[in-house]
Design a protein around this motif. Structure first.
Motif, PDB file in Angstrom:
ATOM      1  N   GLU A   1       0.829  -1.207   0.000  1.00 58.10           N
ATOM      2  CA  GLU A   1       0.000   0.000   0.000  1.00 58.10           C
ATOM      3  C   GLU A   1       0.861   1.254   0.000  1.00 58.10           C
ATOM      4  N   LEU A   2       1.941   1.232   0.758  1.00 58.66           N
ATOM      5  CA  LEU A   2       2.854   2.371   0.788  1.00 58.66           C
ATOM      6  C   LEU A   2       3.493   2.587  -0.581  1.00 58.66           C
ATOM      7  N   VAL A   3       3.961   1.514  -1.205  1.00 56.31           N
ATOM      8  CA  VAL A   3       4.590   1.620  -2.519  1.00 56.31           C
ATOM      9  C   VAL A   3       3.595   2.157  -3.542  1.00 56.31           C
ATOM     10  N   ALA A   4       2.374   1.635  -3.535  1.00 58.46           N
ATOM     11  CA  ALA A   4       1.355   2.095  -4.481  1.00 58.46           C
ATOM     12  C   ALA A   4       1.048   3.571  -4.279  1.00 58.46           C
ATOM     13  N   ARG A   5       0.932   3.976  -3.040  1.00 59.35           N
ATOM     14  CA  ARG A   5       0.620   5.386  -2.752  1.00 59.35           C
ATOM     15  C   ARG A   5       1.744   6.300  -3.235  1.00 59.35           C
ATOM     16  N   ARG A   6       2.992   5.883  -2.986  1.00 57.80           N
ATOM     17  CA  ARG A   6       4.130   6.683  -3.430  1.00 57.80           C
ATOM     18  C   ARG A   6       4.160   6.801  -4.960  1.00 57.80           C
ATOM     19  N   ILE A   7       3.954   5.675  -5.640  1.00 64.00           N
ATOM     20  CA  ILE A   7       4.007   5.683  -7.106  1.00 64.00           C
ATOM     21  C   ILE A   7       2.890   6.535  -7.686  1.00 64.00           C
ATOM     22  N   LYS A   8       1.677   6.394  -7.175  1.00 63.19           N
ATOM     23  CA  LYS A   8       0.531   7.147  -7.708  1.00 63.19           C
ATOM     24  C   LYS A   8       0.692   8.646  -7.448  1.00 63.19           C
ATOM     25  N   ASP A   9       1.154   9.005  -6.257  1.00 63.47           N
ATOM     26  CA  ASP A   9       1.367  10.426  -5.961  1.00 63.47           C
ATOM     27  C   ASP A   9       2.439  11.008  -6.891  1.00 63.47           C
TER      28      ASP A   9
END
Length: 294
Positions: free
Chosen positions: A283-291
């Protein structure tokens, strides 16, 4: 895969001089293609992909010799799988993509982005295989394993010996203990899916040779650091480099060295994370990539 539906993925094949397996996780928006590392597969992305499909169409490809893309006489070296990725992007996706690569998949993604800039819009690298700086030592267990992989005959013996009398669950747990700082973060359904994949692959001929060919090629590509660093410098799209603080396979010093050579790249260290952040903190990785992409 018995549990692939659990993560919203659909298993597909395409003929690229032989069957190539990939998973379509669906979604709408600019395409994201996920590229796994040495010994990995589409399963490495099943925890991350569901967090990306709200903004992107997400695909995960199995490179030659890995997952459900069996070697069938194909080369499994880094250059060969870079060519396979090139064809996959051209013939399956058909438009520029965001590439997300982990470990060997990060190395292949770097080489592809340098060689085919028009096919990539952005590059996210999760603990990619990058050169080892002078004076930095590998984890002793990792160094010993790769030393054995390099010796003809010894590598095959070592791989066979490592499986002898060892249950599939234990094999999966052993890998997770190596690549994860916190293997307990990986859910049971991922362990079960990995066990199923191991069982499916057990009767496929040539897998050890395929793995060893890829492993030796990763080492060689990293060792020819001048050429590899030159490829990095030719990348013209935005790059986001994430490095697990506790990565045992690619030391943090290696990631820092690559980041210093490429100051335009975004660089982030993930505290308390190992070699596969997409499994430990998806979830952290996805949030970082999307932001970052936004």
């Amino acid at each position: 895969m018995t549990t692939l539906d659990h993560w919203g993925g659909t298993s597909r094949y395409v003929d690229l001089d032989g069957p190539v397996h990939y998973v379509d996780f669906g979604g709408e928006g600019p395409p994201v293609v996920l590229v796994h590392g040495l010994g990995g597969s589409h399963l490495n992305w099943c925890l991350l992909a569901p967090h990306l499909v709200d903004r992107h169409r997400v695909l995960a490809v199995d490179l030659a010799g890995f997952g459900l893309t069996h070697p069938e006489g194909r080369s499994t070296t880094v250059p060969a799988n870079a060519r396979l990725l090139d064809r996959f992007l051209a013939e399956v996706v058909g438009e520029p993509v965001v590439l997300v690569g982990n470990s060997m998949g990060g190395m292949i993604s770097i080489l592809h982005a340098a060689r085919r800039p028009a096919s990539v819009t952005a590059l996210a690298l999760l603990d990619p295989a990058v050169p080892l700086p002078l004076g930095v030592r590998l984890d002793p267990q990792v160094a010993a394993a790769f030393a054995m992989y390099a010796v003809p005959g010894l590598g095959q013996w070592f791989l066979a010996k490592s499986r002898q009398g060892v249950s599939t669950r234990r094999q999966v747990k052993r890998v997770l203990n190596l690549v994860c700082a916190n293997p307990k973060a990986v859910p049971e359904e991922m362990i079960l899916a990995s066990m199923t994949l191991l069982e499916q692959r057990a009767e496929v001929p040539g897998l050890d040779e395929a793995f060893l060919g890829a492993a030796r090629s990763v080492v060689w590509t990293g060792a020819t650091s001048r050429r590899y660093y030159t490829a990095m410098s030719r990348i013209r799209v935005p790059v986001y480099l994430m490095a697990g603080e506790k990565d045992r396979l690619v030391p943090l010093a290696s990631a820092r060295a690559a980041a210093r050579r490429n100051p335009s790249w975004r660089f982030e260290v993930l505290d308390g994370v190992g070699h596969v952040p997409q499994l430990e903190v998806p979830e952290l990785v996805a949030r970082r990539i999307k932001d970052w992409l936004a």
